[in-house]
Scaffold this active site. Structure first.
Site, mmCIF file in Angstrom:
data_model
loop_
_atom_site.group_PDB
_atom_site.id
_atom_site.type_symbol
_atom_site.label_atom_id
_atom_site.label_comp_id
_atom_site.label_asym_id
_atom_site.label_seq_id
_atom_site.Cartn_x
_atom_site.Cartn_y
_atom_site.Cartn_z
ATOM 1 N N ASP A 63 69.609 26.701 -26.940
ATOM 2 C CA ASP A 63 71.126 26.561 -26.987
ATOM 3 C C ASP A 63 71.555 27.822 -27.597
ATOM 4 O OD1 ASP A 63 70.330 26.248 -29.691
ATOM 5 O OD2 ASP A 63 71.232 24.427 -29.965
ATOM 6 N N SER A 64 70.939 28.633 -28.181
ATOM 7 C CA SER A 64 71.572 30.057 -28.460
ATOM 8 C C SER A 64 72.204 30.648 -27.311
ATOM 9 C CB SER A 64 70.471 30.999 -29.108
ATOM 10 O OG SER A 64 69.425 31.069 -28.272
ATOM 11 N N ASP A 102 65.963 23.329 -25.226
ATOM 12 C CA ASP A 102 66.772 22.814 -26.443
ATOM 13 C C ASP A 102 67.711 21.600 -26.101
ATOM 14 O OD1 ASP A 102 65.930 24.024 -28.739
ATOM 15 O OD2 ASP A 102 67.595 25.592 -28.656
ATOM 16 N N LYS A 132 63.244 20.535 -27.178
ATOM 17 C CA LYS A 132 63.040 20.786 -28.675
ATOM 18 C C LYS A 132 64.384 20.111 -29.353
ATOM 19 C CE LYS A 132 63.868 25.136 -30.453
ATOM 20 N NZ LYS A 132 65.211 25.002 -30.888
ATOM 21 N N GLU A 134 66.523 19.508 -33.119
ATOM 22 C CA GLU A 134 66.737 20.102 -34.557
ATOM 23 C C GLU A 134 66.623 18.918 -35.386
ATOM 24 O OE1 GLU A 134 69.966 22.620 -35.334
ATOM 25 O OE2 GLU A 134 69.434 24.007 -33.691
ATOM 26 N N GLU A 201 62.675 28.098 -38.793
ATOM 27 C CA GLU A 201 63.500 29.107 -38.770
ATOM 28 C C GLU A 201 64.300 29.344 -40.219
ATOM 29 O OE1 GLU A 201 66.537 28.662 -35.462
ATOM 30 O OE2 GLU A 201 67.737 30.395 -36.641
HETATM 31 N N1 LIG Z 1 71.180 35.968 -30.814
HETATM 32 C C1 LIG Z 1 70.955 34.804 -31.461
HETATM 33 N N2 LIG Z 1 69.889 35.130 -32.088
HETATM 34 C C2 LIG Z 1 69.587 34.000 -33.061
HETATM 35 O O1 LIG Z 1 68.356 34.080 -33.684
HETATM 36 C C3 LIG Z 1 70.291 32.617 -33.054
HETATM 37 C C4 LIG Z 1 71.444 32.760 -32.259
HETATM 38 N N3 LIG Z 1 71.764 33.801 -31.427
HETATM 39 N N4 LIG Z 1 72.090 31.581 -31.933
HETATM 40 C C5 LIG Z 1 71.718 30.430 -32.709
HETATM 41 C C6 LIG Z 1 71.054 30.722 -33.865
HETATM 42 C C7 LIG Z 1 71.855 31.314 -35.097
HETATM 43 N N5 LIG Z 1 70.767 32.142 -35.785
HETATM 44 C C8 LIG Z 1 71.312 32.799 -37.046
HETATM 45 C C9 LIG Z 1 72.352 33.525 -37.001
HETATM 46 C C10 LIG Z 1 72.735 34.277 -37.896
HETATM 47 C C11 LIG Z 1 71.645 34.459 -39.005
HETATM 48 C C12 LIG Z 1 72.166 35.269 -40.396
HETATM 49 O O2 LIG Z 1 72.885 35.940 -40.479
HETATM 50 N N6 LIG Z 1 71.237 35.141 -41.414
HETATM 51 C C13 LIG Z 1 71.484 36.245 -42.571
HETATM 52 C C14 LIG Z 1 70.691 35.387 -43.562
HETATM 53 C C15 LIG Z 1 71.608 35.200 -44.945
HETATM 54 C C16 LIG Z 1 70.768 34.815 -46.140
HETATM 55 O O3 LIG Z 1 70.222 35.790 -46.707
HETATM 56 O O4 LIG Z 1 70.782 33.465 -46.442
HETATM 57 C C17 LIG Z 1 70.655 37.374 -42.284
HETATM 58 O O5 LIG Z 1 71.147 38.385 -43.075
HETATM 59 O O6 LIG Z 1 69.597 37.516 -41.836
HETATM 60 C C18 LIG Z 1 70.618 33.989 -39.181
HETATM 61 C C19 LIG Z 1 70.337 32.962 -37.720
HETATM 62 C C20 LIG Z 1 69.662 32.106 -35.262
HETATM 63 N N7 LIG Z 1 69.865 31.669 -33.849
HETATM 64 C C1 LIG Z 2 66.087 30.629 -32.138
HETATM 65 C C2 LIG Z 2 65.600 29.626 -31.264
HETATM 66 C C3 LIG Z 2 64.190 28.812 -31.970
HETATM 67 C C4 LIG Z 2 66.318 28.476 -30.704
HETATM 68 O O1 LIG Z 2 66.496 27.525 -31.288
HETATM 69 C C5 LIG Z 2 67.330 28.925 -29.876
HETATM 70 O O2 LIG Z 2 67.465 29.987 -29.334
HETATM 71 O O3 LIG Z 2 68.545 28.037 -29.593
HETATM 72 MG MG LIG Z 3 68.166 26.537 -30.550
#
Ligand SMILES: Nc1nc(=O)c2c([nH]1)NC[C@@H]1CN(c3ccc(C(=O)N[C@@H](CCC(=O)O)C(=O)O)cc3)CN21
Ligand SMILES: CC(C)C(=O)C(=O)O
Ligand SMILES: [Mg+2]
Length: 285
Positions: A63-64, A102, A132, A134, A201
């Site tokens: 769903d990303s 998803d 899948k 959540e 994740e």
């Molecule tokens: N392009 C894309 N990649 C992804 O992995 C993803 C999506 N979209 N959309 C749905 C979710 C959203 N996701 C995300 C989005 C942002 C962070 C993020 O900014 N994480 C911070 C962590 C902050 C902390 O330390 O608590 C980072 O800097 O990594 C993590 C997962 C993973 N998924």
């Molecule tokens: C990042 C993966 C695990 C996902 O759920 C997605 O792409 O939506």
């Molecule tokens: Mg997803």
């Protein structure tokens, strides 16, 4: 001499190969616990599926796609219609990988029956091998309900993006005892309920490892641990096609630069009347 193309019944004409390959099955994925790591990437389109399929054990129609191909601010607005359309495209473009779709936000949470109605529609309309969803303890009953009725379920615990408003952002889980305990309990609950694999994740590394050791089915990490039974990334992230990526992404290519260069040259050719050239035009006779 002619070449005979034998196609698996579940494949499309778009991607014929001389040697038919059987798709990986759910039991085969389950059997990879503690074995050779599972390779999983997302795919949303037929061409990306064709290109990634030979390299992957599992293709996830995530769903990303809401953020990555529709420019939405989160995964919350993604619909079941969108997941079905992209799921069918990915199944048509693949024939070796197991395809998992998803379940989007709002399509499964209220009851096991609600989840079965939505998930069975995904299975019918896409030809995917499973879905899948959540959630942990709160979704355990639903995971069991679907699994016992013919729908293989992949779990997803830790940083669950559909819960972004409850978690207070995309926050790494397990930095404190409360969230560490919750991730462990959630993973155990969906695994015990019959999930054939669980995506873990955005958790601190020791929790990714501990979850992997604690549950009987394979864990697939994204921002988790190299100890997980497999890894997943969003394909556009690892290809350098998505502008903002979390720390857990490793960039294996800079496709944005390739596209920028090609578009620059095309625009220059058009403006200079250098395209179309001799090879791209039709002679009158
Ligand atoms: N392009 C894309 N990649 C992804 O992995 C993803 C999506 N979209 N959309 C749905 C979710 C959203 N996701 C995300 C989005 C942002 C962070 C993020 O900014 N994480 C911070 C962590 C902050 C902390 O330390 O608590 C980072 O800097 O990594 C993590 C997962 C993973 N998924
Ligand atoms: C990042 C993966 C695990 C996902 O759920 C997605 O792409 O939506
Ligand atoms: Mg997803």
């Amino acid at each position: 001499m002619s070449t005979t193309y034998t196609l698996d019944t579940s494949t499309s004409r778009a991607n014929p190969t001389p040697a038919p390959m059987k798709r990986l099955t759910v039991p085969a994925v389950r059997a990879r616990k503690g074995g050779q790591p599972l390779v999983m990437l997302t795919a949303y389109t037929v061409r990306m599926a064709q290109l990634l399929d030979p390299h992957c054990d599992i293709l996830l129609v995530g769903d990303s796609l809401g953020q990555v191909i529709y420019g939405l601010p989160s995964t919350l607005p993604v619909s079941l219609d969108m997941m079905c359309a992209h799921g069918a495209a990915v199944v048509r473009g693949s024939y070796h990988a197991l395809v998992i779709v998803d379940m989007p936000f709002g399509s499964y949470e209220t009851s096991p029956e609600h989840a079965f109605r939505s998930a069975s529609r995904v299975m019918k309309e896409t030809g995917a091998a499973g879905i899948k969803l959540e959630g942990g303890e709160a979704m355990a009953e639903t995971v069991a309900f679907l699994s016992r009725r013919g729908i293989p379920v992949m779990g997803h615990v830790g940083l669950t993006p559909q819960a972004v408003n409850v978690l207070g952002g995309h926050r790494v889980q397990g930095r404190d005892d409360a969230t560490a305990d919750k991730v462990m309990a959630d993973a155990r609950a969906v695994a015990d309920a019959g999930a054939f694999a669980v995506v873990v994740e955005g958790v601190v590394e020791p929790i990714g490892k501990a979850v992997t050791e604690a549950i009987a089915c394979p864990t697939i990490g994204i921002g988790a641990s190299v100890a997980c039974d497999g890894q997943v990334l969003v394909a556009e992230d690892m290809l350098g096609l998505f502008e903002r990526t979390p720390r857990f992404v490793k960039r294996y290519a800079d496709m944005a630069a390739v596209i920028d260069e090609a578009a620059t040259e095309y625009a220059r050719d058009v403006r200079a009347r250098a395209f179309p050239g001799e090879e791209q035009i039709y002679a009158p006779k």
